[in-house]
Scaffold this motif. Structure first.
Motif, PDB file in Angstrom:
ATOM      1  N   THR A   1     -29.553 -22.296  -5.844  1.00 35.27           N
ATOM      2  CA  THR A   1     -29.821 -21.587  -4.600  1.00 35.27           C
ATOM      3  C   THR A   1     -28.504 -21.194  -3.930  1.00 35.27           C
ATOM      4  O   THR A   1     -27.618 -22.036  -3.760  1.00 35.27           O
ATOM      5  N   ASP A   2     -28.371 -19.925  -3.592  1.00 35.71           N
ATOM      6  CA  ASP A   2     -27.168 -19.380  -2.939  1.00 35.71           C
ATOM      7  C   ASP A   2     -25.899 -19.601  -3.763  1.00 35.71           C
ATOM      8  O   ASP A   2     -24.792 -19.640  -3.215  1.00 35.71           O
ATOM      9  N   ILE A   3     -26.026 -19.707  -5.067  1.00 31.63           N
ATOM     10  CA  ILE A   3     -24.877 -20.029  -5.908  1.00 31.63           C
ATOM     11  C   ILE A   3     -23.875 -18.886  -5.994  1.00 31.63           C
ATOM     12  O   ILE A   3     -22.696 -19.107  -6.282  1.00 31.63           O
ATOM     13  N   SER A   4     -24.302 -17.657  -5.738  1.00 31.81           N
ATOM     14  CA  SER A   4     -23.379 -16.524  -5.842  1.00 31.81           C
ATOM     15  C   SER A   4     -22.232 -16.638  -4.850  1.00 31.81           C
ATOM     16  O   SER A   4     -21.100 -16.255  -5.150  1.00 31.81           O
ATOM     17  N   THR A   5     -22.499 -17.169  -3.655  1.00 30.73           N
ATOM     18  CA  THR A   5     -21.447 -17.339  -2.658  1.00 30.73           C
ATOM     19  C   THR A   5     -20.414 -18.351  -3.128  1.00 30.73           C
ATOM     20  O   THR A   5     -19.210 -18.163  -2.956  1.00 30.73           O
ATOM     21  N   VAL A   6     -20.874 -19.417  -3.743  1.00 31.35           N
ATOM     22  CA  VAL A   6     -19.978 -20.442  -4.279  1.00 31.35           C
ATOM     23  C   VAL A   6     -19.120 -19.868  -5.397  1.00 31.35           C
ATOM     24  O   VAL A   6     -17.905 -20.072  -5.457  1.00 31.35           O
ATOM     25  N   MET A   7     -19.739 -19.110  -6.295  1.00 33.90           N
ATOM     26  CA  MET A   7     -19.077 -18.696  -7.529  1.00 33.90           C
ATOM     27  C   MET A   7     -18.046 -17.587  -7.341  1.00 33.90           C
ATOM     28  O   MET A   7     -17.213 -17.364  -8.226  1.00 33.90           O
ATOM     29  N   GLN A   8     -18.072 -16.893  -6.222  1.00 28.13           N
ATOM     30  CA  GLN A   8     -17.093 -15.817  -6.055  1.00 28.13           C
ATOM     31  C   GLN A   8     -15.657 -16.343  -6.001  1.00 28.13           C
ATOM     32  O   GLN A   8     -14.713 -15.607  -6.267  1.00 28.13           O
ATOM     33  N   GLN A   9     -15.494 -17.623  -5.693  1.00 28.87           N
ATOM     34  CA  GLN A   9     -14.164 -18.231  -5.769  1.00 28.87           C
ATOM     35  C   GLN A   9     -13.610 -18.163  -7.190  1.00 28.87           C
ATOM     36  O   GLN A   9     -12.405 -18.014  -7.400  1.00 28.87           O
ATOM     37  N   VAL A  10     -14.499 -18.266  -8.168  1.00 27.87           N
ATOM     38  CA  VAL A  10     -14.089 -18.227  -9.567  1.00 27.87           C
ATOM     39  C   VAL A  10     -13.592 -16.837  -9.925  1.00 27.87           C
ATOM     40  O   VAL A  10     -12.567 -16.680 -10.607  1.00 27.87           O
ATOM     41  N   ALA A  11     -14.293 -15.808  -9.463  1.00 28.96           N
ATOM     42  CA  ALA A  11     -13.855 -14.430  -9.717  1.00 28.96           C
ATOM     43  C   ALA A  11     -12.494 -14.170  -9.084  1.00 28.96           C
ATOM     44  O   ALA A  11     -11.654 -13.465  -9.663  1.00 28.96           O
ATOM     45  N   LEU A  12     -12.270 -14.727  -7.894  1.00 30.26           N
ATOM     46  CA  LEU A  12     -10.971 -14.565  -7.226  1.00 30.26           C
ATOM     47  C   LEU A  12      -9.862 -15.185  -8.058  1.00 30.26           C
ATOM     48  O   LEU A  12      -8.804 -14.576  -8.261  1.00 30.26           O
ATOM     49  N   LEU A  13     -10.091 -16.398  -8.548  1.00 28.94           N
ATOM     50  CA  LEU A  13      -9.081 -17.052  -9.373  1.00 28.94           C
ATOM     51  C   LEU A  13      -8.810 -16.273 -10.650  1.00 28.94           C
ATOM     52  O   LEU A  13      -7.658 -16.148 -11.079  1.00 28.94           O
ATOM     53  N   LYS A  14      -9.865 -15.742 -11.260  1.00 25.45           N
ATOM     54  CA  LYS A  14      -9.670 -14.962 -12.480  1.00 25.45           C
ATOM     55  C   LYS A  14      -8.839 -13.719 -12.203  1.00 25.45           C
ATOM     56  O   LYS A  14      -7.969 -13.337 -12.988  1.00 25.45           O
ATOM     57  N   SER A  15      -9.076 -13.078 -11.060  1.00 24.40           N
ATOM     58  CA  SER A  15      -8.353 -11.847 -10.724  1.00 24.40           C
ATOM     59  C   SER A  15      -6.860 -12.100 -10.524  1.00 24.40           C
ATOM     60  O   SER A  15      -6.037 -11.196 -10.715  1.00 24.40           O
ATOM     61  N   THR A  16      -6.490 -13.317 -10.146  1.00 29.63           N
ATOM     62  CA  THR A  16      -5.078 -13.644  -9.907  1.00 29.63           C
ATOM     63  C   THR A  16      -4.425 -14.318 -11.113  1.00 29.63           C
ATOM     64  O   THR A  16      -3.239 -14.655 -11.065  1.00 29.63           O
ATOM     65  N   GLY A  17      -5.206 -14.537 -12.182  1.00 31.25           N
ATOM     66  CA  GLY A  17      -4.654 -15.194 -13.362  1.00 31.25           C
ATOM     67  C   GLY A  17      -4.427 -16.673 -13.164  1.00 31.25           C
ATOM     68  O   GLY A  17      -3.639 -17.298 -13.885  1.00 31.25           O
ATOM     69  N   ALA A  18      -5.115 -17.267 -12.192  1.00 31.45           N
ATOM     70  CA  ALA A  18      -4.933 -18.694 -11.907  1.00 31.45           C
ATOM     71  C   ALA A  18      -5.638 -19.549 -12.962  1.00 31.45           C
ATOM     72  O   ALA A  18      -6.457 -19.076 -13.732  1.00 31.45           O
ATOM     73  N   LYS A  19      -5.305 -20.834 -12.956  1.00 34.75           N
ATOM     74  CA  LYS A  19      -5.919 -21.768 -13.890  1.00 34.75           C
ATOM     75  C   LYS A  19      -7.131 -22.447 -13.265  1.00 34.75           C
ATOM     76  O   LYS A  19      -7.244 -22.552 -12.042  1.00 34.75           O
ATOM     77  N   LEU A  20      -8.007 -22.922 -14.120  1.00 36.10           N
ATOM     78  CA  LEU A  20      -9.198 -23.622 -13.642  1.00 36.10           C
ATOM     79  C   LEU A  20      -8.819 -24.800 -12.755  1.00 36.10           C
ATOM     80  O   LEU A  20      -9.480 -25.076 -11.751  1.00 36.10           O
ATOM     81  N   THR A  21      -7.750 -25.496 -13.095  1.00 32.03           N
ATOM     82  CA  THR A  21      -7.342 -26.676 -12.324  1.00 32.03           C
ATOM     83  C   THR A  21      -6.935 -26.347 -10.886  1.00 32.03           C
ATOM     84  O   THR A  21      -6.870 -27.240 -10.044  1.00 32.03           O
ATOM     85  N   ASP A  22      -6.678 -25.066 -10.598  1.00 34.18           N
ATOM     86  CA  ASP A  22      -6.362 -24.680  -9.220  1.00 34.18           C
ATOM     87  C   ASP A  22      -7.549 -24.897  -8.283  1.00 34.18           C
ATOM     88  O   ASP A  22      -7.374 -24.948  -7.059  1.00 34.18           O
ATOM     89  N   LEU A  23      -8.743 -25.020  -8.854  1.00 36.78           N
ATOM     90  CA  LEU A  23      -9.916 -25.286  -8.023  1.00 36.78           C
ATOM     91  C   LEU A  23      -9.894 -26.689  -7.425  1.00 36.78           C
ATOM     92  O   LEU A  23     -10.668 -26.987  -6.522  1.00 36.78           O
ATOM     93  N   SER A  24      -9.010 -27.550  -7.912  1.00 30.62           N
ATOM     94  CA  SER A  24      -8.890 -28.904  -7.349  1.00 30.62           C
ATOM     95  C   SER A  24      -7.935 -28.962  -6.163  1.00 30.62           C
ATOM     96  O   SER A  24      -7.863 -29.985  -5.479  1.00 30.62           O
ATOM     97  N   LYS A  25      -7.201 -27.891  -5.912  1.00 28.88           N
ATOM     98  CA  LYS A  25      -6.170 -27.920  -4.870  1.00 28.88           C
ATOM     99  C   LYS A  25      -6.715 -27.917  -3.446  1.00 28.88           C
ATOM    100  O   LYS A  25      -6.200 -28.640  -2.585  1.00 28.88           O
ATOM    101  N   PRO A  26      -7.747 -27.112  -3.117  1.00 31.13           N
ATOM    102  CA  PRO A  26      -8.222 -27.111  -1.724  1.00 31.13           C
ATOM    103  C   PRO A  26      -8.921 -28.420  -1.365  1.00 31.13           C
ATOM    104  O   PRO A  26      -9.381 -29.162  -2.240  1.00 31.13           O
ATOM    105  N   ILE A  27      -8.996 -28.689  -0.062  1.00 31.55           N
ATOM    106  CA  ILE A  27      -9.804 -29.797   0.441  1.00 31.55           C
ATOM    107  C   ILE A  27     -11.178 -29.224   0.779  1.00 31.55           C
ATOM    108  O   ILE A  27     -11.303 -28.365   1.650  1.00 31.55           O
ATOM    109  N   TYR A  28     -12.198 -29.696   0.088  1.00 31.63           N
ATOM    110  CA  TYR A  28     -13.535 -29.136   0.243  1.00 31.63           C
ATOM    111  C   TYR A  28     -14.293 -29.830   1.366  1.00 31.63           C
ATOM    112  O   TYR A  28     -14.260 -31.071   1.467  1.00 31.63           O
ATOM    113  N   PRO A  29     -14.972 -29.097   2.227  1.00 32.19           N
ATOM    114  CA  PRO A  29     -15.828 -29.737   3.227  1.00 32.19           C
ATOM    115  C   PRO A  29     -16.909 -30.567   2.521  1.00 32.19           C
ATOM    116  O   PRO A  29     -17.384 -30.181   1.452  1.00 32.19           O
ATOM    117  N   TYR A  30     -17.273 -31.674   3.118  1.00 31.92           N
ATOM    118  CA  TYR A  30     -18.315 -32.517   2.532  1.00 31.92           C
ATOM    119  C   TYR A  30     -19.510 -32.590   3.458  1.00 31.92           C
ATOM    120  O   TYR A  30     -19.336 -32.774   4.672  1.00 31.92           O
TER     121      TYR A  30
END
Length: 450
Positions: A383-412
Motif C-alpha cells: 500500500t502506497d509503496i510507490s512513494t517509498v520506492m521513488q528514493q530508489v529511482a533517485l539513487l539510480k539516477s545519481t549512480g549511488a550504491k544500494l548501501t547509501d540507503l543506510s545513511k539517512p536517519i529514518y523516522p520510526y
C-alpha cells in the motif's frame, strides 16, 4: 489564409502541452493544434485523473453520482491549467481541429494551411477494441466512456489484466459491481517477477482468468449480454450487463498523412534517441512512439524534444529511471532495466514494524544491483509503496550504491525503513567478511575495549 510558425506541436495532451509551454517560455514562436477545445488529452479526461479519483472515491462511497461529480470537479480544476486561454496568455497560438500533413513543412487544419520550421507530433492514443463476433457499440465501455455512464451495471466483464483493467476493475468492484477479468496472457503481470505477481494475484481480490479470449457477444435483452470466452482451450459462456475493454491502446497517427511528410511508421512512429522521426525536423513524443505509454514518459520526452529543438540535438532520451506503477490496493511498482543484474536483495513487510501495524506482512521490495552495488532495477508491492520506492529511482539516477540507503536517519515507524533493511543486509555482509572482522578486532584491542 496561410500562416507560418517556427514550431508547431500537433496534439494538446499532456506531452504536447508540456512541450508547447516549455517552448513558449523560451520565447519560441510556437503553435499547438488540438482536435477539440478541451485540451489536456487522455490523461486529464479519460485516464490518470479520473481513474485515480475513482480509486480514491471508491474507498469513501459507493454512490456513482457522487463519484462522477468529484471526477468532474477535479478535471475542471486541472483543466484551467490546460485551457486555450491559459496557453494564449503565455504566447502560444492555439488551433482547434484535426491536423494532416500536406508535405514535410505544411499541414492542413480544417480549411486552414499552416507551415513550420519544426514540428512535434504528440497526438496520443485511443483504446483498442478487439474484433469480436456480434459485438455492438452499446455492449461495451472503454476508459473514454466509462466515467460518463448514467448508472453502473451490476455485472461487468473486463477484458485486459493490465494497469487499466486492474485499477478500474478493483475500483468498480469496491463500489458494488461484480467484476470478472479475462486476459489473453498465460502469465499474470508477465513482466514482473513471479513472487511479486503471485502476491498481487492473491491480494487484489479480483476474479482473474488467464489464457482467455472473448470470441463472441450476443444481445439477450436490454440488460443482458451473453459472452463466449475461450479459456485455456475450453469455451465458456458468461452473462453480463457490460464489457469494459482495457486491452491496450492504438496510436492516433492514422489520419495524420505521415507518408506526405516522409515519416516512417508501423503501428507507431519510428524515432531516434533525439526523438527525431525519419524526417529530422519533425519530432514525435508520447503514445505515438515506441516507448512506454506512460504520462510521465511523455513528459520526459517532451522535455528532450523541446530542448533539442531550442538548442540543437544534445539530449538523448533515457528511460533508465522510468518507473511504472499500478495504482491498485496494494500498489505494484517497477523500475525496469535491461542492464545485467549481479544479484537481487529483498525485504518483506513481515520484518518492518510499520507494515506490521498496518497488517501488511506480504509487502515485498526487491532491488537488483550490479557488481559495484549500484542499483539496476527494483520491484515492490504494498500500500502506497510507490512513494517509498521513488528514493530508489533517485539513487539510480545519481549512480549511488544500494548501501547509501543506510545513511539517512529514518523516522520510526515508516514503511521506508524497508529500504534501509535491504541496504543493511548488504552492509552486514561486508562487515562479516573475515578480513574485515580481523581488522575490526585489532582496532578494538588497540583501543583497549576487548
Amino acid at each position: 489564409m496561410k500562416k507560418h510558425h517556427q514550431v508547431i506541436v500537433i496534439g494538446g495532451g499532456a506531452a504536447g502541452l508540456y512541450a508547447t509551454a516549455g517552448l513558449a517560455r523560451l520565447g519560441v514562436d510556437v503553435a499547438v493544434i488540438n482536435a477539440d477545445a478541451n485540451m489536456g488529452g487522455d490523461c486529464l479526461h479519460f485516464g490518470c485523473v479520473p481513474s485515480k479519483t475513482l480509486l480514491h472515491m471508491a474507498q469513501e462511497t459507493t454512490e456513482w453520482t457522487e463519484i462522477q461529480a468529484k471526477i468532474r470537479d477535479v478535471i475542471a480544476e486541472i483543466q484551467v491549467h490546460d485551457s486555450v486561454p491559459r496557453f494564449e496568455e503565455i504566447g502560444t497560438t492555439v488551433y482547434i481541429g484535426k491536423a494532416r500533413f500536406l508535405d514535410a513543412h505544411r499541414i492542413a487544419v480544417g480549411e486552414q494551411e499552416l507551415s513550420a520550421k519544426k514540428f512535434i507530433i504528440a497526438t496520443g492514443s485511443r483504446p483498442r477494441v478487439p474484433s469480436v463476433a456480434g459485438l455492438e457499440d452499446a455492449m461495451y465501455e472503454t476508459n473514454e466512456t466509462l466515467f460518463q455512464m448514467a448508472k453502473l451495471p451490476r455485472k461487468m466483464v473486463v477484458i485486459g489484466a493490465g494497469p487499466v483493467g486492474l485499477e478500474l476493475g478493483q475500483a468498480l468492484q469496491n463500489i458494488g459491481v461484480e467484476i470478472t477479468i479475462f486476459d489473453h496472457n498465460t502469465e499474470f503481470l508477465k513482466h514482473f517477477s513471479r513472487d511479486i505477481a503471485d502476491i498481487a494475484l492473491q491480494k487484489l481480490n479480483l476474479d482473474i482468468h488467464l489464457n482467455s479470449v472473448l470470441t463472441e457477444a450476443t444481445r439477450l435483452n436490454k440488460d443482458e449480454i451473453s459472452l463466449k470466452i475461450t479459456e485455456s482451450g475450453v469455451e465458456k459462456t458468461l452473462i453480463v450487463e457490460k464489457i469494459l475493454f482495457a486491452a491496450g491502446q492504438i496510436a492516433n497517427i492514422d489520419m495524420l498523412g505521415l507518408e506526405q511528410a516522409g515519416i516512417a511508421y508501423d503501428t507507431k512512429i519510428d524515432t531516434n534517441p533525439y526523438l527525431q522521426t525519419t524526417t529530422p525536423h519533425i519530432y514525435a513524443i508520447g503514445d505515438v512512439i515506441k516507448s512506454p505509454s506512460l504520462t510521465h514518459a511523455g513528459g520526459a520526452e517532451a522535455r528532450i524534444a523541446l530542448t533539442n529543438i531550442a538548442f540543437g540535438n544534445f539530449s538523448k532520451v533515457n528511460y533508465s529511471t522510468l518507473a511504472s506503477v499500478i495504482y491498485t490496493k496494494p500498489e505494484i511498482y517497477q523500475l525496469a532495466s535491461t542492464q545485467k543484474t549481479n544479484r537481487i536483495l529483498s525485504a518483506s513487510g513481515a520484518n518492518i514494524d510499520r507494515f506490521k501495524t498496518d497488517n501488511e506482512p506480504e509487502a515485498l521490495v526487491k532491488i537488483g544491483i550490479d557488481t559495484k552495488a549500484k542499483i539496476v532495477h527494483a520491484e515492490a508491492i504494498g500500500t502506497d509503496i510507490s512513494t517509498v520506492m521513488q528514493q530508489v529511482a533517485l539513487l539510480k539516477s545519481t549512480g549511488a550504491k544500494l548501501t547509501d540507503l543506510s545513511k539517512p536517519i529514518y523516522p520510526y515507524p515508516t514503511k521506508s525503513e524497508i529500504l534501509k533493511n535491504i541496504s543493511d543486509q548488504l552492509l552486514t555482509e561486508k562487515l562479516e567478511k573475515s578480513i574485515l572482522q580481523r581488522l575490526i578486532r585489532k582496532i578494538i584491542k588497540w583501543r583497549g575495549l576487548s
